[in-house]
Write a protein that holds these residues in place. Structure first.
Motif, PDB file in Angstrom:
ATOM      1  N   PHE A 158      45.606  38.720  40.160  1.00  0.00           N
ATOM      2  CA  PHE A 158      46.851  38.639  39.389  1.00  0.00           C
ATOM      3  C   PHE A 158      47.229  39.983  38.748  1.00  0.00           C
ATOM      4  CE2 PHE A 158      45.215  34.323  39.689  1.00  0.00           C
ATOM      5  CZ  PHE A 158      46.322  33.679  40.230  1.00  0.00           C
ATOM      6  N   PRO A 159      46.292  40.708  38.115  1.00  0.00           N
ATOM      7  CA  PRO A 159      46.658  42.065  37.685  1.00  0.00           C
ATOM      8  C   PRO A 159      46.987  42.978  38.858  1.00  0.00           C
ATOM      9  CG  PRO A 159      44.320  41.634  37.250  1.00  0.00           C
ATOM     10  CD  PRO A 159      44.962  40.324  37.585  1.00  0.00           C
ATOM     11  N   ALA A 160      46.328  42.749  40.007  1.00  0.00           N
ATOM     12  CA  ALA A 160      46.659  43.532  41.208  1.00  0.00           C
ATOM     13  C   ALA A 160      48.089  43.260  41.644  1.00  0.00           C
ATOM     14  CB  ALA A 160      45.683  43.205  42.339  1.00  0.00           C
ATOM     15  N   GLU A 212      28.364  36.829  36.726  1.00  0.00           N
ATOM     16  CA  GLU A 212      28.361  35.402  36.420  1.00  0.00           C
ATOM     17  C   GLU A 212      29.043  34.591  37.521  1.00  0.00           C
ATOM     18  OE1 GLU A 212      30.021  34.714  32.561  1.00  0.00           O
ATOM     19  OE2 GLU A 212      29.024  36.442  31.668  1.00  0.00           O
ATOM     20  N   ASP A 213      30.188  35.066  37.990  1.00  0.00           N
ATOM     21  CA  ASP A 213      30.950  34.345  39.011  1.00  0.00           C
ATOM     22  C   ASP A 213      31.752  35.371  39.814  1.00  0.00           C
ATOM     23  OD1 ASP A 213      32.430  32.662  40.576  1.00  0.00           O
ATOM     24  OD2 ASP A 213      33.499  31.673  38.939  1.00  0.00           O
ATOM     25  N   PHE A 214      31.188  35.810  40.950  1.00  0.00           N
ATOM     26  CA  PHE A 214      31.813  36.877  41.730  1.00  0.00           C
ATOM     27  C   PHE A 214      33.179  36.462  42.263  1.00  0.00           C
ATOM     28  CE2 PHE A 214      32.606  39.023  45.797  1.00  0.00           C
ATOM     29  CZ  PHE A 214      32.575  40.344  45.373  1.00  0.00           C
ATOM     30  N   LEU A 215      33.247  35.297  42.902  1.00  0.00           N
ATOM     31  CA  LEU A 215      34.515  34.836  43.468  1.00  0.00           C
ATOM     32  C   LEU A 215      35.552  34.595  42.371  1.00  0.00           C
ATOM     33  CD1 LEU A 215      33.281  32.370  46.253  1.00  0.00           C
ATOM     34  CD2 LEU A 215      34.132  34.718  46.508  1.00  0.00           C
ATOM     35  N   GLY A 216      35.094  34.071  41.244  1.00  0.00           N
ATOM     36  CA  GLY A 216      36.004  33.840  40.120  1.00  0.00           C
ATOM     37  C   GLY A 216      36.547  35.143  39.558  1.00  0.00           C
ATOM     38  N   ALA A 217      35.701  36.176  39.519  1.00  0.00           N
ATOM     39  CA  ALA A 217      36.135  37.483  39.019  1.00  0.00           C
ATOM     40  C   ALA A 217      37.169  38.104  39.947  1.00  0.00           C
ATOM     41  CB  ALA A 217      34.933  38.416  38.868  1.00  0.00           C
ATOM     42  N   VAL A 218      36.920  38.028  41.256  1.00  0.00           N
ATOM     43  CA  VAL A 218      37.868  38.585  42.237  1.00  0.00           C
ATOM     44  C   VAL A 218      39.183  37.825  42.183  1.00  0.00           C
ATOM     45  CG1 VAL A 218      38.309  38.980  44.680  1.00  0.00           C
ATOM     46  CG2 VAL A 218      36.043  39.450  43.733  1.00  0.00           C
ATOM     47  N   ALA A 219      39.104  36.484  42.084  1.00  0.00           N
ATOM     48  CA  ALA A 219      40.315  35.661  42.019  1.00  0.00           C
ATOM     49  C   ALA A 219      41.143  36.012  40.786  1.00  0.00           C
ATOM     50  CB  ALA A 219      39.935  34.182  41.999  1.00  0.00           C
ATOM     51  N   TYR A 220      40.469  36.291  39.678  1.00  0.00           N
ATOM     52  CA  TYR A 220      41.181  36.669  38.453  1.00  0.00           C
ATOM     53  C   TYR A 220      41.875  38.021  38.625  1.00  0.00           C
ATOM     54  CZ  TYR A 220      42.023  37.338  33.437  1.00  0.00           C
ATOM     55  OH  TYR A 220      42.623  37.525  32.208  1.00  0.00           O
ATOM     56  N   LEU A 221      41.193  38.964  39.301  1.00  0.00           N
ATOM     57  CA  LEU A 221      41.739  40.311  39.458  1.00  0.00           C
ATOM     58  C   LEU A 221      42.928  40.368  40.414  1.00  0.00           C
ATOM     59  CD1 LEU A 221      38.482  42.486  39.590  1.00  0.00           C
ATOM     60  CD2 LEU A 221      40.060  42.193  37.682  1.00  0.00           C
ATOM     61  N   PHE A 258      51.499  31.765  36.443  1.00  0.00           N
ATOM     62  CA  PHE A 258      50.278  31.337  37.110  1.00  0.00           C
ATOM     63  C   PHE A 258      49.160  30.940  36.142  1.00  0.00           C
ATOM     64  CE2 PHE A 258      52.374  34.056  40.259  1.00  0.00           C
ATOM     65  CZ  PHE A 258      52.354  33.214  41.365  1.00  0.00           C
ATOM     66  N   GLY A 259      49.203  31.492  34.921  1.00  0.00           N
ATOM     67  CA  GLY A 259      48.151  31.180  33.957  1.00  0.00           C
ATOM     68  C   GLY A 259      48.475  29.999  33.070  1.00  0.00           C
ATOM     69  N   ILE A 260      49.683  30.015  32.479  1.00  0.00           N
ATOM     70  CA  ILE A 260      50.036  28.975  31.511  1.00  0.00           C
ATOM     71  C   ILE A 260      50.675  27.759  32.190  1.00  0.00           C
ATOM     72  CG2 ILE A 260      51.464  28.460  29.482  1.00  0.00           C
ATOM     73  CD1 ILE A 260      51.143  31.388  28.667  1.00  0.00           C
ATOM     74  N   VAL A 261      51.627  28.008  33.109  1.00  0.00           N
ATOM     75  CA  VAL A 261      52.335  26.896  33.748  1.00  0.00           C
ATOM     76  C   VAL A 261      51.492  26.249  34.844  1.00  0.00           C
ATOM     77  CG1 VAL A 261      54.395  26.194  35.026  1.00  0.00           C
ATOM     78  CG2 VAL A 261      54.584  27.897  33.191  1.00  0.00           C
ATOM     79  N   LEU A 262      51.076  27.054  35.833  1.00  0.00           N
ATOM     80  CA  LEU A 262      50.333  26.517  36.975  1.00  0.00           C
ATOM     81  C   LEU A 262      48.828  26.398  36.717  1.00  0.00           C
ATOM     82  CD1 LEU A 262      52.149  28.398  39.893  1.00  0.00           C
ATOM     83  CD2 LEU A 262      52.602  26.105  39.009  1.00  0.00           C
ATOM     84  N   LYS A 263      48.346  27.084  35.673  1.00  0.00           N
ATOM     85  CA  LYS A 263      46.934  27.024  35.264  1.00  0.00           C
ATOM     86  C   LYS A 263      45.969  27.403  36.393  1.00  0.00           C
ATOM     87  CE  LYS A 263      47.820  23.470  31.779  1.00  0.00           C
ATOM     88  NZ  LYS A 263      47.901  24.453  30.677  1.00  0.00           N
ATOM     89  N   LEU A 264      46.339  28.443  37.155  1.00  0.00           N
ATOM     90  CA  LEU A 264      45.457  28.929  38.213  1.00  0.00           C
ATOM     91  C   LEU A 264      44.365  29.842  37.669  1.00  0.00           C
ATOM     92  CD1 LEU A 264      48.006  29.652  41.103  1.00  0.00           C
ATOM     93  CD2 LEU A 264      46.571  27.634  40.748  1.00  0.00           C
ATOM     94  N   PHE A 265      44.572  30.363  36.473  1.00  0.00           N
ATOM     95  CA  PHE A 265      43.533  31.147  35.791  1.00  0.00           C
ATOM     96  C   PHE A 265      43.769  31.045  34.300  1.00  0.00           C
ATOM     97  CE2 PHE A 265      47.048  34.066  35.905  1.00  0.00           C
ATOM     98  CZ  PHE A 265      46.894  34.890  34.812  1.00  0.00           C
ATOM     99  N   THR A 266      42.734  31.375  33.536  1.00  0.00           N
ATOM    100  CA  THR A 266      42.833  31.322  32.071  1.00  0.00           C
ATOM    101  C   THR A 266      43.118  32.715  31.543  1.00  0.00           C
ATOM    102  OG1 THR A 266      41.218  29.522  32.023  1.00  0.00           O
ATOM    103  CG2 THR A 266      41.681  30.641  29.943  1.00  0.00           C
TER     104      THR A 266
END
Length: 317
Positions: free
Chosen positions: A184-186, A173-182, A156-164
């Motif tokens: 994947f670890p979830a 700084e970016d609430f929705l961006g922070a939740v979206a990032y979390l 999801f990060g390297i191939v699909l580039k959905l997150f860095t």
């Protein structure tokens, strides 16, 4: 019911007390001097002795425990040795918020995915569908959370580039961006647990489906859906709750390596760093937090037992 709940809360408080005693005294006998660690090896003996006096390390261990515990029950765990001027509570709350968010998202994924698949597998047990699901669950169960994190990062990060990967953004700084990032670890934490829960639910529901009361209900013409929802699931939940309670406690307590893989500034990295720096006030508070999560989850499971099956509280009182 009230008497049963009070009893369980009493056991919870006593358990936390024992854990706090064990934790404090364990760190008291570990070799090393917190004052020397903070000041460095070049510090003069006089300065080390002065700091030990400031930290209360020159007092009797029993006196130190009473002083520490009396403040801890109010939420004051002292100050960090490596972050001067910062209280342990503020540091811990800041890191725990990330860990709890990951844990909450993991639990939501677990409940949404595991129950339908587990019940579906039980309904079609001993069929090719069931065999395929069992093979899939065994595969996911064999994958550690940290390796699952690496796979998700690559896909999801390297191939699909959905997150860095490694570029976590603060909620400020970016609430929705922070939740979206979390998310994947979830997912990395949840997927192996989902596989285990699916198998557990499948087995519990299958065992209940073989009981006489199910055959009796069928002989009376009861609908299969009604039998499953009103009879089978209620009885199966007694054993399933035990497992889910342990899983939820483990998830909320945090996943050290998964947080490291995704670069999330949660409890995991913070705790590892505190241990390496011999920041005992932070480590003690972190241990109490983890213990509290586990004990509270187990207590809630015990109370849910009594809600589902009133016979349990009668036999336990």
């Amino acid at each position: 019911m009230l008497k049963y709940i009070i009893k369980k809360i009493g056991v919870l408080i006593f358990t936390i007390f024992l854990i706090s005693v064990f934790t404090f005294f364990a760190f008291s006998v570990i070799p090393g001097d917190a004052a020397l660690t903070k000041l460095g090896n070049d510090a003069t003996p006089e300065r080390v002795a002065e700091l030990r006096s400031e930290l209360g390390l020159d007092q009797n261990v029993f006196v130190r425990y009473v002083n520490w515990a009396s403040k801890a029950v109010k939420g004051d765990f002292g100050h960090s040795l490596q972050f001067e001027g910062y209280s342990v509570s503020s540091l811990l709350l800041n890191r725990a918020s990330y860990t709890i968010t990951i844990g909450f998202l993991s639990i939501v994924l677990l409940l949404i995915v595991a129950f339908p698949i587990g019940i579906f597998a039980a309904k079609y047990r001993d069929t090719p569908i069931d065999s395929g699901l069992l093979l899939l669950t065994h595969t996911f169960m064999a994958i550690p959370s940290f390796f699952m994190g690496i796979l998700l990062t690559y896909v999801f990060g390297i191939v699909l580039k959905l997150f860095t990967p490694g570029k976590y953004v603060s909620p400020a700084e970016d609430f929705l961006g922070a939740v979206a990032y979390l998310i994947f670890p979830a997912m990395a934490v949840a997927l192996p647990k989902v596989a285990m829960t699916v198998k557990y639910i499948r087995n519990a529901v299958s065992d209940e489906m073989d009981n006489d009361y199910v055959r009796t209900a069928r002989s009376k013409g009861c609908d299969e859906k009604d039998i499953l929802i009103h009879h089978v699931l209620k009885n199966a939940m007694i054993t399933v709750l035990t497992f889910i309670g342990l899983v939820i406690a483990e998830v909320l307590a945090g996943s050290v390596i998964v947080e490291q893989v995704f670069g999330v500034p949660g409890m995991g990295k913070f705790l590892v760093n505190a241990i390496s720096k011999r920041d005992f006030p932070v480590v003690q508070a972190a241990v109490i937090y983890i213990a509290l999560v586990v004990v509270v989850c187990n207590t809630l499971v015990d109370i849910l037992y009594a809600v589902i099956d009133p016979r349990i509280k009668l036999s336990d009182i």
